[in-house]
Scaffold this motif. Structure first.
Motif, PDB file in Angstrom:
ATOM      1  N   ALA A  32       6.143   6.554 -10.677  1.00  0.00           N
ATOM      2  CA  ALA A  32       7.359   5.821 -10.331  1.00  0.00           C
ATOM      3  C   ALA A  32       7.015   4.337 -10.193  1.00  0.00           C
ATOM      4  N   LEU A  33       7.989   3.483 -10.437  1.00  0.00           N
ATOM      5  CA  LEU A  33       7.834   2.042 -10.196  1.00  0.00           C
ATOM      6  C   LEU A  33       8.581   1.714  -8.914  1.00  0.00           C
ATOM      7  N   ILE A  34       7.893   1.047  -8.010  1.00  0.00           N
ATOM      8  CA  ILE A  34       8.502   0.770  -6.706  1.00  0.00           C
ATOM      9  C   ILE A  34       8.294  -0.694  -6.360  1.00  0.00           C
ATOM     10  N   ASP A  35       9.371  -1.326  -5.962  1.00  0.00           N
ATOM     11  CA  ASP A  35       9.325  -2.705  -5.495  1.00  0.00           C
ATOM     12  C   ASP A  35      10.092  -2.740  -4.176  1.00  0.00           C
ATOM     13  N   TYR A  36       9.900  -3.785  -3.399  1.00  0.00           N
ATOM     14  CA  TYR A  36      10.661  -3.878  -2.158  1.00  0.00           C
ATOM     15  C   TYR A  36      11.399  -5.199  -2.107  1.00  0.00           C
ATOM     16  N   GLU A  37      12.466  -5.195  -1.325  1.00  0.00           N
ATOM     17  CA  GLU A  37      13.276  -6.391  -1.112  1.00  0.00           C
ATOM     18  C   GLU A  37      13.541  -6.515   0.377  1.00  0.00           C
ATOM     19  N   SER A  38      13.728  -7.751   0.821  1.00  0.00           N
ATOM     20  CA  SER A  38      14.102  -7.984   2.216  1.00  0.00           C
ATOM     21  C   SER A  38      15.247  -8.988   2.248  1.00  0.00           C
ATOM     22  N   GLU A  54       0.835  -1.206   0.000  1.00  0.00           N
ATOM     23  CA  GLU A  54       0.000   0.000   0.000  1.00  0.00           C
ATOM     24  C   GLU A  54       0.872   1.261   0.000  1.00  0.00           C
ATOM     25  N   PHE A  55       1.927   1.250   0.814  1.00  0.00           N
ATOM     26  CA  PHE A  55       2.849   2.375   0.881  1.00  0.00           C
ATOM     27  C   PHE A  55       3.524   2.599  -0.480  1.00  0.00           C
ATOM     28  N   CYS A  56       3.943   1.506  -1.123  1.00  0.00           N
ATOM     29  CA  CYS A  56       4.582   1.601  -2.446  1.00  0.00           C
ATOM     30  C   CYS A  56       3.625   2.209  -3.481  1.00  0.00           C
ATOM     31  N   SER A  57       2.367   1.806  -3.441  1.00  0.00           N
ATOM     32  CA  SER A  57       1.372   2.339  -4.383  1.00  0.00           C
ATOM     33  C   SER A  57       1.180   3.841  -4.194  1.00  0.00           C
ATOM     34  N   ALA A  75       4.368   5.723  -5.362  1.00  0.00           N
ATOM     35  CA  ALA A  75       4.517   5.761  -6.825  1.00  0.00           C
ATOM     36  C   ALA A  75       3.761   6.935  -7.434  1.00  0.00           C
ATOM     37  N   ILE A  76       2.631   7.280  -6.853  1.00  0.00           N
ATOM     38  CA  ILE A  76       1.830   8.406  -7.340  1.00  0.00           C
ATOM     39  C   ILE A  76       2.377   9.727  -6.807  1.00  0.00           C
ATOM     40  N   SER A  77       2.873   9.721  -5.569  1.00  0.00           N
ATOM     41  CA  SER A  77       3.321  10.945  -4.909  1.00  0.00           C
ATOM     42  C   SER A  77       4.619  11.510  -5.486  1.00  0.00           C
ATOM     43  N   ILE A  78       5.538  10.657  -5.899  1.00  0.00           N
ATOM     44  CA  ILE A  78       6.857  11.134  -6.347  1.00  0.00           C
ATOM     45  C   ILE A  78       6.760  12.082  -7.545  1.00  0.00           C
ATOM     46  N   PRO A  79       6.048  11.728  -8.639  1.00  0.00           N
ATOM     47  CA  PRO A  79       5.954  12.684  -9.758  1.00  0.00           C
ATOM     48  C   PRO A  79       5.297  14.005  -9.361  1.00  0.00           C
TER      49      PRO A  79
END
Length: 182
Positions: free
Chosen positions: A115-121, A60-63, A66-70
């Protein structure tokens, strides 16, 4: 002309980093999020039994990010730079003498979609019975370099840490070690 694009990319990279920082800061403040929210910890008898990413919240944070950055990038209002024509001539001739001469052309940077955002752990061994647990976002932001002569898409990447913590475990005792040293 390639040097003008490289120079504009260098200058705009700072603006994009600032836009990403503003977007992350606004979202975490608005939603009252800390790194603890992005992680699920199961504790028994005062010891950590398991640790996992809160994938629903992270997605949800990534979504939202992605909209907020531009939008943050456009709100900064500094999405264009002026480069002297001499810098272009210098790059074509290989002579730095002309770098700051002549009239300037304006190069604009416009966001190209969200923006495209993915996460890694990752779990990493960090010493005797210590584990480093990390979660970070991998942000890709696409911009279009626009001027009267050329249009080119440039991709910016940034990693944003969400969690970086050390988990301490018990140090095992060695059977017979007490008798060995006495």
């Amino acid at each position: 002309m390639e040097s003008a694009i490289i120079e504009s990319k260098f200058i705009m990279n700072n603006q994009i980093n600032l836009a990403i920082h503003h977007a992350v800061s606004r979202l975490t403040t608005k939603n009252r999020l800390t790194s603890d929210n992005f992680c699920n910890i199961n504790v028994e008898d005062g010891k950590i039994i398991s640790l996992s990413a809160n994938t629903i919240l992270i997605n949800e944070f990534c979504s939202q990010l992605a909209i907020s950055i531009p939008n943050e990038f456009l709100n900064l209002g500094t999405n264009s730079i002026k480069i002297p024509i001499g810098a272009i001539i210098s790059s074509l001739c290989g002579i730095n003498f002309f770098n700051f001469m002549g009239p300037s052309i304006t190069i604009k940077m416009m966001p190209n979609g969200n923006a495209l955002i993915d996460y890694e752990s990752k779990f990493i061994s960090a010493g005797i019975n210590q584990t480093n647990f990390q979660i970070w976002l991998d942000v890709k932001f696409f911009c279009q370099v626009v001027n009267p002569i050329i249009r080119k898409q440039i991709t910016f990447r940034k990693k944003i840490p969400l969690i970086n913590t050390i988990i301490n475990g018990d140090v095992p005792t060695i059977m017979g070690a007490k008798n060995f040293f006495n």
